[in-house]
Design an enzyme around this catalytic site. Sequence first.
Site, PDB file in Angstrom:
ATOM      1  N   HIS A  43       0.679   5.111   4.032  1.00 22.53           N
ATOM      2  CA  HIS A  43      -0.124   5.577   2.903  1.00 22.53           C
ATOM      3  C   HIS A  43       0.140   7.055   2.634  1.00 22.53           C
ATOM      4  O   HIS A  43       0.332   7.473   1.485  1.00 22.53           O
ATOM      5  CB  HIS A  43      -1.618   5.379   3.182  1.00 22.53           C
ATOM      6  CG  HIS A  43      -2.007   3.961   3.453  1.00 22.53           C
ATOM      7  ND1 HIS A  43      -3.284   3.600   3.819  1.00 22.53           N
ATOM      8  CD2 HIS A  43      -1.287   2.806   3.403  1.00 22.53           C
ATOM      9  CE1 HIS A  43      -3.333   2.282   3.988  1.00 22.53           C
ATOM     10  NE2 HIS A  43      -2.127   1.783   3.747  1.00 22.53           N
TER      11      HIS A  43
ATOM     12  N   SER B 163       0.806  -1.216   0.000  1.00 18.74           N
ATOM     13  CA  SER B 163       0.000   0.000   0.000  1.00 18.74           C
ATOM     14  C   SER B 163       0.843   1.273   0.000  1.00 18.74           C
ATOM     15  O   SER B 163       0.401   2.296  -0.537  1.00 18.74           O
ATOM     16  CB  SER B 163      -0.969   0.000   1.186  1.00 18.74           C
ATOM     17  OG  SER B 163      -0.309  -0.272   2.394  1.00 18.74           O
TER      18      SER B 163
END
Length: 247
Positions: free
Chosen positions: A212, A148
């Site tokens: 992220h 991610s």
Amino acid sequence: MISAWSTATGKALRAARSASAPLTYGLIALCCLLFVLGPASGLTPGYGTGDALLAAQRAYFRRWGVVPAELFARPVREALTPATALFVHGSWVHLLGNMLFLFVFGAMTEERMGRVEFSLFYLGCGYLALLGYAAANATSEQSLVGASGAISAVLGAFLYLFPRARVTSLLPFLFFLPVRFPAWVVLPFWAALQWAAAGQTSAGPGVAYLAHLVGFGLGFGYAWVRYGRAARVNCAPAPAPEGENQP
């Protein structure tokens, strides 16, 4: 079973070589293959069941994932773990969510950057995103895995390069009906959700929202510095999971 997966993987790789974004599709195939063959999928009998399977999963994540406390205690020995962790996923939901985002946003970004640059961008930003998360949780003993951070960097670069590309979104308050919005609406909203979630996380690392954010910022910043305003495409439609045509 392994033979069948080898055949399927070969077909996927041949399709990737003939496509305009072979690295993106190759990454998706590789992550899926490693997940299926690993203990997290629950499909490989050799890892056992029950407590034996849970122990194998913990050992697997600790071996190939990032453990912040170990990374900073033994930096030379653990230096590669932020790279290997990019190819390890903890569950089917984790894997499929990441691969969906990579499928939607990766192809156009790869086409714009080129294969070599995109590969270095993906690995470099993913490595730094996980390293940044580990630095913020330097005493944590929890394993961190997943692509991610790298995929968030792809989202950041996509936002800069294709700000007006329309992206298919599923909104809960519209009963998950697909709605098309420009990237400059969808992706900043996504980043704001990550920021809010990161600010509320106080009981240990959990989901790596900070990774992220770091990845997203790195991707946007890289595209800004590398390409400048002249390289932005304002009207290109983003690829959608239902198979719409790319420009």
